[in-house]
Design an enzyme around this catalytic site. Structure first.
Site, PDB file in Angstrom:
ATOM      1  N   HIS A 218       0.812  -1.224   0.000  1.00 29.04           N
ATOM      2  CA  HIS A 218       0.000   0.000   0.000  1.00 29.04           C
ATOM      3  C   HIS A 218       0.844   1.272   0.000  1.00 29.04           C
ATOM      4  O   HIS A 218       0.307   2.384   0.066  1.00 29.04           O
ATOM      5  CB  HIS A 218      -0.929  -0.016   1.224  1.00 29.04           C
ATOM      6  CG  HIS A 218      -2.128   0.857   1.115  1.00 29.04           C
ATOM      7  ND1 HIS A 218      -2.339   1.937   1.947  1.00 29.04           N
ATOM      8  CD2 HIS A 218      -3.188   0.814   0.268  1.00 29.04           C
ATOM      9  CE1 HIS A 218      -3.491   2.518   1.633  1.00 29.04           C
ATOM     10  NE2 HIS A 218      -4.019   1.863   0.616  1.00 29.04           N
ATOM     11  N   LYS A 220       2.829   4.485  -1.205  1.00 31.23           N
ATOM     12  CA  LYS A 220       2.670   5.397  -2.348  1.00 31.23           C
ATOM     13  C   LYS A 220       3.866   6.367  -2.351  1.00 31.23           C
ATOM     14  O   LYS A 220       3.867   7.369  -1.634  1.00 31.23           O
ATOM     15  CB  LYS A 220       1.364   6.185  -2.254  1.00 31.23           C
ATOM     16  CG  LYS A 220       0.162   5.403  -1.728  1.00 31.23           C
ATOM     17  CD  LYS A 220      -0.261   4.282  -2.640  1.00 31.23           C
ATOM     18  CE  LYS A 220      -1.364   3.434  -2.005  1.00 31.23           C
ATOM     19  NZ  LYS A 220      -2.570   4.142  -1.602  1.00 31.23           N
ATOM     20  N   ASP A 225      14.937  11.106  -9.768  1.00 32.85           N
ATOM     21  CA  ASP A 225      16.284  11.558  -9.413  1.00 32.85           C
ATOM     22  C   ASP A 225      16.335  11.851  -7.918  1.00 32.85           C
ATOM     23  O   ASP A 225      16.206  10.943  -7.118  1.00 32.85           O
ATOM     24  CB  ASP A 225      16.703  12.753 -10.266  1.00 32.85           C
ATOM     25  CG  ASP A 225      16.954  12.359 -11.716  1.00 32.85           C
ATOM     26  OD1 ASP A 225      17.200  11.161 -11.978  1.00 32.85           O
ATOM     27  OD2 ASP A 225      16.866  13.232 -12.599  1.00 32.85           O
TER      28      ASP A 225
END
Length: 544
Positions: A218, A220, A225
């Site tokens: 889960h 995110k 870079d």
């Protein structure tokens, strides 16, 4: 073959989390002896269901820990975090709060196109629509440019998704990424995390639509870079258009970016690797998540992931050991902000985020105001006890039924918004029973044609009109976030007034679209909850 197929049809027709629990317990008893002999457990979900919400060890509040006022005592108030997790010192001017799905989407596209060394993306899944295809096209453009302009093809792209959600349907996250994997095999990696709790009979019998309820990847994190976006948003069209979430962009923060790149790589190493022919394999020497021994997999995964956390922690402690933070304050030129990464992976025995969140809520005394939001308001028993039992003022924002992501869904999922009405009412009644209505306020987010997915908190000290701390990332403060899924967020502690203002404006923007809940809210006809929904709410709290 006939008997197994009839069982599969039966379970598909009557499946519910309760049925899963029954099969779990039966499987565990039948195959426990075999597991001891052969070292391979068929099913280990039963421990997750045996206790609906085990209460974590309560962290007592250190004497004087809540006594600081204003930013003068900010460092001494939160310095305990650096004893538990890595602490990255960054300029507050490098942190930007994004406020809309379109900002989030455009920021990702722009940075993918200009990336030179790495693109690292971790999400529950990648959608299959036109907007998602444009993201994939940006990756293809960047990879092609790197291939043409560099003899060594410097740009590397690494994608981490959940196996169950990313494999759902004939057209799915995997099929979206296969063309890139086939064309840029040496520059591209796609990892699919599979929970060790979905195995044996449970994996065979649970319908595809429900298998992600057992546990998912889960996290995110979207990294380009040395810049990174931490969010609760997935890579899907609604999150780019009309699903409100939270997003923070850290520009040119190399140490933070390196940490999350290493974290995603570590989770990727213990995940299934997508191959150009759409098959999946494990890295050599790694225990398989659902074919191998469950304890062995969890131990190996925990060791690999905590190696990243511990290495960064030791490095930061050595780097800052000579600094007398309490005397000098936080500011050192522009570096007026601390970023603390918090990881929660209970199936693997990692519970850093839980420990830090619990300590934050424990320390939140009468001199503090906490704004807490979750698209799925379902506090664990431990968190709820701290909210109800400590002295801080709370304003809690959750989704109204109409902006709940499951509103209008078919089947059992369609009852989820009503279940959250029931959960909210139970919480509100408890607040009233304890006489805490002046200290704890519950709000509902409203916005036509939108859904609400924001989560996190903003922490205000007494007398301050701007927050000095925020939590932002994937956790929802609920049972799933704490006990089932892989989660990550960051705690940002800042003295930078401009960043504090951005956080205050973000919080105000969300709460301006809300109404405060009162007793009359639950007496409205559209808030009626059917008896059967009330009966299954405890299961929904544990699985959704």
């Amino acid at each position: 073959m006939a008997a197994p197929m009839s069982w599969r049809r039966l379970v598909h027709s009557v499946y519910s989390p309760a049925i899963a629990g029954v099969f779990t317990r039966i499987s565990d008893r039948l195959f426990r002896a075999r597991d001891r002999r052969r070292g391979s457990s068929v099913l280990l979900l039963a421990p997750l269901l045996a206790e609906s919400d085990p209460t974590p060890r309560r962290v007592s509040r250190p004497i004087g820990s809540a006594g600081a006022q204003g930013t003068d005592g900010l460092c001494s108030r939160f310095r305990w975090m650096a004893e538990l997790v890595p602490a990255f010192r960054v300029p507050g001017t490098h942190i930007h709060i994004l406020t809309s799905p379109d900002q989030f989407y455009q920021a990702m596209k722009a940075r993918i196109k200009t990336a030179q060394r790495r693109v690292v993306m971790a999400s529950l899944y990648l959608g299959t629509g036109q907007l998602e295809q444009e993201l994939v096209d940006c990756m293809e453009e960047a990879l092609q440019r790197s291939k043409e302009n560099s003899h060594s093809s410097d740009l590397k792209v690494s994608i981490l998704l959940d196996y169950t959600r990313g494999s759902r349907g004939q057209i799915n996250s995997r099929t979206m990424l296969l063309p890139l994997l086939q064309r840029f095999a040496s520059q591209m990696r796609v990892s699919l995390y599979h929970t060790p709790d979905l195995r044996g009979l449970l994996r065979l019998l649970v319908p595809q639509r429900f298998n992600e309820t057992i546990g998912v990847q889960h996290i995110k994190v979207y990294l380009f870079d040395d810049s990174i976006i931490i969010s609760g948003a997935n890579l899907s069209d609604s999150y780019f258009t009309n699903r409100q979430d939270r997003y923070v962009l850290l520009e040119n923060c190399r140490e933070v970016a390196d940490f999350f790149s290493d974290l995603v790589e570590a989770v990727g190493d213990v995940s299934l690797q997508l191959q150009p022919d759409d098959s999946v394999t494990m890295l050599e020497g790694m225990v398989h998540p659902y074919k191998g021994n469950r304890q062995d997999f969890s131990a190996a995964a925990r060791q690999r992931i905590m190696e990243v956390v511990n290495t960064a922690h030791v490095k930061q402690q050595l780097q800052h050991r000579s600094e007398d933070l309490e005397d000098e304050g936080m500011s050192d030129g522009e570096e007026d902000t601390w970023v603390f990464p918090l990881v929660q992976m209970k199936p693997l025995g990692i519970q850093v985020d839980e420990q830090v969140t619990q300590r934050l809520l424990t320390d939140a005394g009468p001199d503090s105001t906490v704004y807490l939001t979750s698209g799925y308001f379902n506090l664990t028993r431990a968190y709820m006890g701290l909210v109800l039992g400590t002295g801080a003022s709370y304003r809690i924002l959750t989704a109204s039924p109409e902006v709940n992501g499951f509103f209008g869904a078919k089947g059992v999922a369609g009852a989820i918004p009503a279940a959250y009405i029931h959960i909210a009412r139970q919480f509100y009644n408890q607040v009233c029973r304890l006489g805490q209505q002046k200290r704890i306020h519950l709000h509902e987010y409203h916005r036509p044609q939108w859904t609400f997915h924001a989560k996190g908190l903003w922490y205000y000290l007494q007398g301050q009109d701007r927050p000095c701390l925020t939590l932002i990332g994937s956790p929802n403060f609920g049972y799933r976030s704490v006990h089932r899924d892989l989660e990550a967020q960051i705690a940002i502690v800042t003295e930078n007034e401009e960043l504090q203002s951005q956080l205050q404006e973000e919080q105000d923007m969300l709460y301006q679209r809300s109404t405060e809940v009162s007793r009359s809210t639950f007496e409205r006809p559209d808030r009626h909850v059917k008896l059967w929904v009330k009966l299954v709410t405890p299961l929904i709290k544990n699985f959704f």
